[in-house]
Design a protein around this motif. Sequence first.
Motif, mmCIF file in Angstrom:
data_model
loop_
_atom_site.group_PDB
_atom_site.id
_atom_site.type_symbol
_atom_site.label_atom_id
_atom_site.label_comp_id
_atom_site.label_asym_id
_atom_site.label_seq_id
_atom_site.Cartn_x
_atom_site.Cartn_y
_atom_site.Cartn_z
ATOM 1 N N GLY A 456 0.930 -1.172 -0.115
ATOM 2 C CA GLY A 456 -0.209 -0.011 0.056
ATOM 3 C C GLY A 456 0.555 1.153 -0.155
ATOM 4 N N LEU A 457 2.085 0.678 0.677
ATOM 5 C CA LEU A 457 3.134 2.420 0.615
ATOM 6 C C LEU A 457 3.445 2.582 -0.773
ATOM 7 C CD1 LEU A 457 4.296 4.517 2.101
ATOM 8 C CD2 LEU A 457 5.905 3.005 3.079
ATOM 9 N N SER A 458 3.731 1.404 -1.091
ATOM 10 C CA SER A 458 4.069 1.540 -2.733
ATOM 11 C C SER A 458 3.560 2.302 -3.215
ATOM 12 C CB SER A 458 4.713 0.405 -2.794
ATOM 13 O OG SER A 458 5.126 0.334 -3.932
ATOM 14 N N LEU A 459 2.399 1.161 -3.233
ATOM 15 C CA LEU A 459 1.398 2.454 -4.437
ATOM 16 C C LEU A 459 1.085 3.171 -4.142
ATOM 17 C CD1 LEU A 459 -1.434 -0.438 -4.649
ATOM 18 C CD2 LEU A 459 0.859 -0.561 -6.409
ATOM 19 N N GLY A 460 0.198 3.785 -3.165
ATOM 20 C CA GLY A 460 0.999 5.188 -2.526
ATOM 21 C C GLY A 460 1.705 6.308 -3.001
ATOM 22 N N VAL A 461 3.030 5.208 -2.790
ATOM 23 C CA VAL A 461 3.444 7.154 -3.480
ATOM 24 C C VAL A 461 3.444 7.140 -4.408
ATOM 25 C CG1 VAL A 461 6.420 6.775 -3.615
ATOM 26 C CG2 VAL A 461 5.574 6.267 -1.060
ATOM 27 N N ARG A 462 3.700 5.788 -5.798
ATOM 28 C CA ARG A 462 3.573 5.492 -6.749
ATOM 29 C C ARG A 462 2.541 6.676 -7.651
ATOM 30 N NH1 ARG A 462 -0.246 3.417 -10.630
ATOM 31 N NH2 ARG A 462 0.884 3.242 -12.615
ATOM 32 N N PHE A 463 1.421 6.751 -6.479
ATOM 33 C CA PHE A 463 0.053 8.190 -6.972
ATOM 34 C C PHE A 463 0.640 9.358 -6.027
ATOM 35 C CE2 PHE A 463 -2.987 10.598 -5.551
ATOM 36 C CZ PHE A 463 -4.024 10.538 -6.389
ATOM 37 N N ILE A 464 1.513 10.213 -5.628
ATOM 38 C CA ILE A 464 2.862 10.976 -5.416
ATOM 39 C C ILE A 464 3.251 11.168 -6.902
ATOM 40 C CG2 ILE A 464 3.518 12.298 -3.744
ATOM 41 C CD1 ILE A 464 2.202 10.445 -1.175
ATOM 42 N N SER A 465 4.165 10.071 -6.806
ATOM 43 C CA SER A 465 5.588 10.911 -8.135
ATOM 44 C C SER A 465 3.919 10.779 -9.179
ATOM 45 C CB SER A 465 6.227 8.990 -8.562
ATOM 46 O OG SER A 465 6.150 8.765 -9.147
ATOM 47 N N ARG A 466 2.921 10.509 -9.596
ATOM 48 C CA ARG A 466 2.515 10.924 -10.677
ATOM 49 C C ARG A 466 2.049 12.343 -11.000
ATOM 50 N NH1 ARG A 466 -1.503 5.565 -12.913
ATOM 51 N NH2 ARG A 466 -0.552 5.674 -14.770
ATOM 52 N N MET A 467 1.050 12.091 -9.536
ATOM 53 C CA MET A 467 0.993 13.851 -9.313
ATOM 54 C C MET A 467 2.106 14.751 -9.110
ATOM 55 S SD MET A 467 -2.908 13.122 -9.117
ATOM 56 C CE MET A 467 -2.611 11.571 -10.502
ATOM 57 N N SER A 468 2.965 14.434 -9.139
ATOM 58 C CA SER A 468 4.056 15.426 -8.857
ATOM 59 C C SER A 468 4.716 15.672 -10.571
ATOM 60 C CB SER A 468 5.110 14.750 -8.229
ATOM 61 O OG SER A 468 4.776 14.985 -6.242
ATOM 62 N N GLY A 469 4.513 14.522 -11.608
ATOM 63 C CA GLY A 469 4.736 14.472 -12.763
ATOM 64 C C GLY A 469 3.563 15.039 -13.281
ATOM 65 N N ARG A 470 2.462 15.322 -13.120
ATOM 66 C CA ARG A 470 1.934 16.072 -14.198
ATOM 67 C C ARG A 470 1.948 17.436 -13.684
ATOM 68 N NH1 ARG A 470 -4.014 12.123 -13.266
ATOM 69 N NH2 ARG A 470 -2.450 10.245 -14.631
ATOM 70 N N ALA A 471 2.395 17.903 -12.203
ATOM 71 C CA ALA A 471 1.954 19.314 -12.085
ATOM 72 C C ALA A 471 3.244 19.669 -12.129
ATOM 73 C CB ALA A 471 2.032 19.198 -10.478
ATOM 74 N N ASP A 472 4.510 19.211 -12.742
ATOM 75 C CA ASP A 472 5.581 19.552 -13.108
ATOM 76 C C ASP A 472 4.835 19.872 -14.679
ATOM 77 O OD1 ASP A 472 6.839 19.439 -10.742
ATOM 78 O OD2 ASP A 472 7.769 18.013 -11.335
ATOM 79 N N THR A 473 4.534 18.957 -15.512
ATOM 80 C CA THR A 473 4.273 18.881 -17.094
ATOM 81 C C THR A 473 2.886 19.946 -17.159
ATOM 82 O OG1 THR A 473 3.891 16.567 -17.296
ATOM 83 C CG2 THR A 473 3.575 17.782 -19.137
ATOM 84 N N SER A 474 2.542 20.247 -16.726
ATOM 85 C CA SER A 474 1.500 21.444 -16.288
ATOM 86 C C SER A 474 1.958 22.892 -16.009
ATOM 87 C CB SER A 474 -0.040 21.806 -15.337
ATOM 88 O OG SER A 474 0.912 20.993 -13.825
#
Length: 475
Positions: A456-474
């Motif tokens: 669950g921690l791994s999936l949660g961190v993955r979600f944070i990573s994706r959100m951070s990547g989208r924020a950087d792209t925008s």
Amino acid sequence: MRSVLDYWIMTLAPSTNAVSQQTRRNPSQAPRLLHRLHFFAGIICAPLIFIAALTGLVYAFSPTIESISNQEMLTVSKSASDTALPVREQVSIAQELHPDLDLSGVRLGDDSSTTRVLFADETLAESTVRAVFVDPYTGEITGDTTQYGSSAALPFRQWVSQGHRMLWLGEPGRIYSELAASWLGVLAVGGFALLWLRNKKPGRLRKMVRTGGRGRVKTYRRHAALGTVAGLGFVFLTFTGLTWSTYAGSNITDLRTQLNWTQPSVNASLTAAPQVDMHDEHAGHHMHMESATSGSGSIDLVAATAISELRTPLTITPPAQDGLAWTATENRDAYRFTTDTIAVDGDTGMLTNRLNSTDWPLAAQASAWLIQLHMGTLFGLPNQVVLGLLAASIIVMIGLGYWMLWQHRPREGWPSAPKRAGFEKPTWGTIALGVVVIAYGLLAPLFAVSLLVFIGLSLGVRFISRMSGRADTSN
């Protein structure tokens, strides 16, 4: 320098780039999963395992420490002219110290041992009884203390045992030891599997135990070699330790019951119940003590039969209720592989039933031997030395693991973790690994829960990573 959060995002988040697509059918998928599990479990669970190993190191030698530190209480000097007092008289002497307690048993030793008169005491912890030590030749009381469990542990060994099992925190503390035990076996087996796959033939085993090299390579090889040599011992500690745990222990008990691997009990029923005046207000509460001292139910008759039929040290136990015989059982002792039990009619001293350890199911016998090995009592001091070496090996292994992590750090930032497996099509190796993990998780629930938390921690961190990547792209 990267932050701690950046590091965990990088190492925990599964890969979702093109590399993942290229490795869909990569046969190294299972080893990569196993490597990451070994890496993070080693970091996160090592402190719990370290504590268990440290307390286990003391626990390993506690039987010898106990016998040496309590020598005056446990042993006596016997001359050729000395004659032992009747057991009934020794019990009466001990009863003078605790007239309000019921007799729960008498432990008889050899000619150089004191007699332990045991009393049930509701003020003591579970599985603990009051023990009065009596010189069988003079009647002198040499000690008054407590005794714990079937191993007849005295206060020091009981205290160490409580620390090893529950960190002196009561029942909640057993979670720590169960987690430590369950992950120790996983780390041992997983580490061995990784070494086996990494070192190819010829000379695979020789490569697995080499210790040369420099820097981190030398640290890694020492860590790997020690794990290879002691790994089987770590697995032994895991499964024998889990038998005492709360959740896995309950599952193991249920499994043993279903497979008829449990230790049977001697039949203590009598064809004719002893006559007890139930109108006497003290008849029920003090029945044990009365049967031990009265002529109609002499403990001396029981003791004589027990000594003639069994080996000392042995413990004789009064019946829990009317219509039952006394029982006598050989105590666990060094190099003793059987602990036979008999039932004796207290009125006549006649043997009414017998249960030999050799008649137990073979699995029940093996379980008893393994538990004694874990406790350091099956082979005496040599047994304890081996347990001490295993505990020390675990401590050294953990130290080498953390040192290896420190040596692997880059000049800036945090150490890199093993490659991520990502969401790929599972290989047969991954499926087999999953089946083994699920089966083990059903046996050891705390392992399963902690593994799910990690996922669950791994999936949660993955979600944070994706959100951070989208924020950087925008941006």
